[in-house]
Write an enzyme that holds these catalytic residues in place. Structure first.
Site, PDB file in Angstrom:
ATOM      1  N   GLY A  45       4.875 -33.336  14.916  1.00  0.00           N
ATOM      2  CA  GLY A  45       5.275 -34.878  14.640  1.00  0.00           C
ATOM      3  C   GLY A  45       5.065 -34.829  13.303  1.00  0.00           C
ATOM      4  O   GLY A  45       5.012 -34.745  12.465  1.00  0.00           O
ATOM      5  N   GLN A  50       7.806 -38.319   5.054  1.00  0.00           N
ATOM      6  CA  GLN A  50       7.058 -37.280   4.877  1.00  0.00           C
ATOM      7  C   GLN A  50       8.799 -35.616   4.642  1.00  0.00           C
ATOM      8  O   GLN A  50       8.473 -34.747   3.952  1.00  0.00           O
ATOM      9  CB  GLN A  50       7.052 -36.594   5.683  1.00  0.00           C
ATOM     10  CG  GLN A  50       5.407 -36.750   6.598  1.00  0.00           C
ATOM     11  CD  GLN A  50       4.476 -36.246   7.393  1.00  0.00           C
ATOM     12  OE1 GLN A  50       4.830 -36.219   8.631  1.00  0.00           O
ATOM     13  NE2 GLN A  50       4.190 -34.930   7.490  1.00  0.00           N
ATOM     14  N   CYS A  95      -1.473 -32.019   9.400  1.00  0.00           N
ATOM     15  CA  CYS A  95      -0.442 -32.331   9.165  1.00  0.00           C
ATOM     16  C   CYS A  95       0.631 -31.277   7.942  1.00  0.00           C
ATOM     17  O   CYS A  95       0.093 -30.698   7.030  1.00  0.00           O
ATOM     18  CB  CYS A  95      -1.271 -33.932   7.830  1.00  0.00           C
ATOM     19  SG  CYS A  95       0.868 -34.177   7.061  1.00  0.00           S
ATOM     20  N   LEU A  96       1.966 -31.265   8.752  1.00  0.00           N
ATOM     21  CA  LEU A  96       2.643 -30.682   7.733  1.00  0.00           C
ATOM     22  C   LEU A  96       2.355 -31.144   6.003  1.00  0.00           C
ATOM     23  O   LEU A  96       3.399 -30.245   5.609  1.00  0.00           O
ATOM     24  CB  LEU A  96       3.988 -30.418   7.748  1.00  0.00           C
ATOM     25  CG  LEU A  96       4.785 -30.150   9.823  1.00  0.00           C
ATOM     26  CD1 LEU A  96       6.271 -30.495  10.108  1.00  0.00           C
ATOM     27  CD2 LEU A  96       3.949 -28.475   9.636  1.00  0.00           C
ATOM     28  N   HIS A 137      -1.474 -41.289  13.490  1.00  0.00           N
ATOM     29  CA  HIS A 137      -1.374 -40.261  12.744  1.00  0.00           C
ATOM     30  C   HIS A 137      -0.086 -40.449  11.827  1.00  0.00           C
ATOM     31  O   HIS A 137      -0.509 -40.615  10.267  1.00  0.00           O
ATOM     32  CB  HIS A 137      -1.401 -38.615  13.013  1.00  0.00           C
ATOM     33  CG  HIS A 137      -1.131 -37.521  11.730  1.00  0.00           C
ATOM     34  ND1 HIS A 137      -2.662 -37.264  11.103  1.00  0.00           N
ATOM     35  CD2 HIS A 137      -0.561 -37.372  11.071  1.00  0.00           C
ATOM     36  CE1 HIS A 137      -1.585 -35.779  10.504  1.00  0.00           C
ATOM     37  NE2 HIS A 137      -0.482 -36.540  10.099  1.00  0.00           N
ATOM     38  N   GLU A 138       0.962 -40.634  12.874  1.00  0.00           N
ATOM     39  CA  GLU A 138       2.121 -40.874  11.887  1.00  0.00           C
ATOM     40  C   GLU A 138       2.389 -42.210  11.373  1.00  0.00           C
ATOM     41  O   GLU A 138       2.942 -42.871  10.620  1.00  0.00           O
ATOM     42  CB  GLU A 138       3.645 -40.546  13.199  1.00  0.00           C
ATOM     43  CG  GLU A 138       3.171 -38.721  13.704  1.00  0.00           C
ATOM     44  CD  GLU A 138       3.131 -38.227  12.976  1.00  0.00           C
ATOM     45  OE1 GLU A 138       3.625 -38.347  11.405  1.00  0.00           O
ATOM     46  OE2 GLU A 138       2.752 -36.593  13.153  1.00  0.00           O
ATOM     47  N   HIS A 141       0.732 -42.737   7.862  1.00  0.00           N
ATOM     48  CA  HIS A 141       2.173 -42.077   7.228  1.00  0.00           C
ATOM     49  C   HIS A 141       2.948 -43.051   6.347  1.00  0.00           C
ATOM     50  O   HIS A 141       3.553 -43.694   5.598  1.00  0.00           O
ATOM     51  CB  HIS A 141       3.037 -40.718   8.015  1.00  0.00           C
ATOM     52  CG  HIS A 141       2.594 -39.681   7.311  1.00  0.00           C
ATOM     53  ND1 HIS A 141       2.142 -38.929   6.668  1.00  0.00           N
ATOM     54  CD2 HIS A 141       1.763 -38.479   8.645  1.00  0.00           C
ATOM     55  CE1 HIS A 141       1.513 -37.573   6.709  1.00  0.00           C
ATOM     56  NE2 HIS A 141       1.769 -37.507   7.850  1.00  0.00           N
TER      57      HIS A 141
HETATM   58  C1  Y12 Z   1      -3.071 -34.279  16.178  1.00  0.00           C
HETATM   59  C2  Y12 Z   1      -3.095 -34.089  15.159  1.00  0.00           C
HETATM   60  C3  Y12 Z   1      -2.246 -34.551  14.022  1.00  0.00           C
HETATM   61  C4  Y12 Z   1      -0.346 -34.615  14.445  1.00  0.00           C
HETATM   62  C5  Y12 Z   1       0.246 -34.215  13.056  1.00  0.00           C
HETATM   63  C6  Y12 Z   1       0.872 -33.658  13.765  1.00  0.00           C
HETATM   64  N1  Y12 Z   1       0.456 -32.746  13.007  1.00  0.00           N
HETATM   65  C7  Y12 Z   1       1.382 -31.736  12.992  1.00  0.00           C
HETATM   66  O1  Y12 Z   1       2.250 -31.722  13.296  1.00  0.00           O
HETATM   67  C8  Y12 Z   1       1.093 -30.879  12.428  1.00  0.00           C
HETATM   68  C9  Y12 Z   1       2.265 -29.139  12.001  1.00  0.00           C
HETATM   69  C10 Y12 Z   1       1.604 -28.156  11.148  1.00  0.00           C
HETATM   70  C11 Y12 Z   1       2.168 -26.452  11.313  1.00  0.00           C
HETATM   71  C12 Y12 Z   1       1.696 -25.941  10.560  1.00  0.00           C
HETATM   72  O2  Y12 Z   1       2.408 -24.678  10.337  1.00  0.00           O
HETATM   73  C13 Y12 Z   1       2.179 -23.244  11.634  1.00  0.00           C
HETATM   74  O3  Y12 Z   1       1.419 -24.075  12.002  1.00  0.00           O
HETATM   75  C14 Y12 Z   1       2.919 -22.479  11.393  1.00  0.00           C
HETATM   76  C15 Y12 Z   1       0.351 -26.406   9.704  1.00  0.00           C
HETATM   77  O4  Y12 Z   1       0.013 -25.127   8.862  1.00  0.00           O
HETATM   78  C16 Y12 Z   1       0.713 -24.577   7.595  1.00  0.00           C
HETATM   79  O5  Y12 Z   1       1.218 -25.221   7.401  1.00  0.00           O
HETATM   80  C17 Y12 Z   1       0.259 -22.877   7.019  1.00  0.00           C
HETATM   81  C18 Y12 Z   1       0.198 -27.439   8.866  1.00  0.00           C
HETATM   82  C19 Y12 Z   1       0.093 -27.994  10.173  1.00  0.00           C
HETATM   83  C20 Y12 Z   1      -0.657 -34.437  16.266  1.00  0.00           C
HETATM   84  C21 Y12 Z   1      -1.517 -34.364  16.752  1.00  0.00           C
HETATM   85 CO    CO Z   2       0.819 -35.819   8.952  1.00  0.00          CO
END
Ligand code: Y12
Ligand code: CO
Length: 171
Positions: A45, A50, A95-96, A137-138, A141
């Site tokens: 997401g 962001q 969260c990214l 969550h989004e 933001h």
């Molecule tokens: C449930 C909870 C939160 C959401 C919101 C969207 N969140 C994300 O897309 C988070 C992505 C994310 C990706 C990461 O990278 C990797 O895993 C390779 C990360 O780790 C690092 O950057 C080190 C952290 C978050 C939707 C549904």
């Molecule tokens: Co986020």
């Protein structure tokens, strides 16, 4: 084009986003870039703020039963409004913009959301499960909020200490 992700504690993440008024090529290009960025960074997401754009735009692309993140399941969400919330659920979020930190957050279990797609077509959806969590969550933001604001006082204090250490170490 892959865009840079705005990372906490950048103040930009506290901006309140404003509604999209024109469903034009500029919007479509931004949505395409956001998708490319989210996939490149392994996210599920992403909100426009962001990537530094304070507009009410978000995308969500969850994996299907085969654990594949298919573009046909992508939700492009413009000017969303939650019209109904019900129940509660705890889910571990990430969260990214807060890379590498994950914690439990309590949110509504079921929601009804109204929004527009990239062509300005109105859509109404009842959401549950991970999609409901991701949408909330989004949408936070878009209002300038992050999931870490929902942590308990002590957890937040611990997070801030660890985050400062991490930033100092340049990680
Ligand atoms: C449930 C909870 C939160 C959401 C919101 C969207 N969140 C994300 O897309 C988070 C992505 C994310 C990706 C990461 O990278 C990797 O895993 C390779 C990360 O780790 C690092 O950057 C080190 C952290 C978050 C939707 C549904
Ligand atoms: Co986020």
């Amino acid at each position: 084009m892959i865009l840079d992700i705005v990372v906490y504690p950048d103040k930009m993440l506290r901006s309140k986003s404003t509604n999209v008024l024109e469903f034009d090529e500029k919007l479509h290009n931004l949505l395409d870039d956001m998708y490319e960025t989210m996939i490149a960074k392994e996210g599920i997401g992403l909100a426009a703020i962001q990537v530094g754009i304070a507009k009410n735009i978000l995308i969500i692309n969850l994996a299907n039963e085969d654990e594949k993140q298919e573009k046909e399941d992508l939700l492009e969400v413009i000017n969303p409004k939650i019209t109904h919330l019900e129940g509660s659920e705890i889910y571990q979020e990430g969260c990214l913009s807060v890379p590498g930190y994950y914690d439990d957050v309590k949110r509504a279990k079921n929601i009804t959301v109204e929004y527009f797609d990239r062509y300005g077509q109105k859509i109404i959806k009842d959401l549950d499960g991970l999609l409901s969590i991701a949408m909330q969550h989004e949408m936070d933001h878009l209002m300038g909020h992050l999931f870490i604001e929902k942590l308990s006082y002590l957890k937040r204090k611990k997070f801030e200490k660890e985050w400062k250490k991490k930033l100092k170490a340049g990680k």
